[in-house]
Write a protein that holds these residues in place. Structure first.
Motif, PDB file in Angstrom:
ATOM      1  N   GLU A 128      -6.362  -6.060  -1.707  1.00  0.00           N
ATOM      2  CA  GLU A 128      -7.578  -6.613  -1.112  1.00  0.00           C
ATOM      3  C   GLU A 128      -7.147  -7.791  -0.254  1.00  0.00           C
ATOM      4  OE1 GLU A 128     -10.867  -7.240  -3.899  1.00  0.00           O
ATOM      5  OE2 GLU A 128      -9.591  -6.182  -5.367  1.00  0.00           O
ATOM      6  N   ARG A 152       0.831  -1.219   0.000  1.00  0.00           N
ATOM      7  CA  ARG A 152       0.000   0.000   0.000  1.00  0.00           C
ATOM      8  C   ARG A 152       0.858   1.258   0.000  1.00  0.00           C
ATOM      9  NH1 ARG A 152      -3.843  -3.103   3.816  1.00  0.00           N
ATOM     10  NH2 ARG A 152      -5.482  -3.706   2.331  1.00  0.00           N
ATOM     11  N   HIS A 197       1.588   2.323  -3.298  1.00  0.00           N
ATOM     12  CA  HIS A 197       0.373   2.719  -4.030  1.00  0.00           C
ATOM     13  C   HIS A 197      -0.306   1.590  -4.787  1.00  0.00           C
ATOM     14  CE1 HIS A 197       1.474   6.713  -2.837  1.00  0.00           C
ATOM     15  NE2 HIS A 197       2.677   6.522  -3.345  1.00  0.00           N
ATOM     16  N   GLN A 245      -3.233  -1.252  -4.843  1.00  0.00           N
ATOM     17  CA  GLN A 245      -4.511  -1.561  -4.207  1.00  0.00           C
ATOM     18  C   GLN A 245      -4.428  -3.012  -3.734  1.00  0.00           C
ATOM     19  OE1 GLN A 245      -8.006  -0.815  -6.542  1.00  0.00           O
ATOM     20  NE2 GLN A 245      -9.270  -2.104  -5.229  1.00  0.00           N
TER      21      GLN A 245
END
Length: 134
Positions: free
Chosen positions: A43, A36, A39, A41
């Protein structure tokens, strides 16, 4: 845990950043936070039909971050291999990381994760999109 962060000095809070309760281990937390900060994403605890919960999905790859505590016995080892086989049958890309890779060889592991996302991520993203359309 959130109360500890709220009570911490500003300089400490800014270095820690946001907390997530999605990780099942410190190793998962380390990997997810590192991604993160770059940068990506991420899940976490992603359910895939026929496979089950996978620790994380990022950039076309599913990550399984395995410590010995829950993945060392013969039953756990066999279960993990069955899950890997099912994921591969779906065309999914699973990158399995060990505790040692995350904590003792972290610098090299970081580079390997980035290379894997770069090299197989586009294929993995297409497979995930196809699976979601079924």
């Amino acid at each position: 845990m959130q109360q500890l962060l709220d009570d911490a000095p500003d300089a400490v809070r800014s270095r820690i950043g946001t907390l997530s309760t999605a990780s099942d281990s410190g190793s998962e937390t380390r990997v997810a936070r590192w991604l993160r900060r770059r940068h990506f994403q991420v899940e976490q605890q992603v359910f895939v039909d026929g496979v089950g919960l996978l620790d994380a999905y990022v950039g076309g790859l599913f990550l399984e971050i395995d410590g010995r505590e829950f993945h060392d016995g013969e039953d756990a080892f066999s279960r993990d291999r069955r899950r890997d086989l099912r994921a591969i049958r779906h065309g999914l890309q699973v990158l399995r990381l060990s505790y040692a890779q995350v904590w003792h060889d972290w610098e090299r592991t970081q580079q390997d994760i980035l290379r894997a996302i770069d090299e197989v991520g586009a294929f993995g993203r297409r497979k995930v999109e196809q699976l979601a359309l079924r």
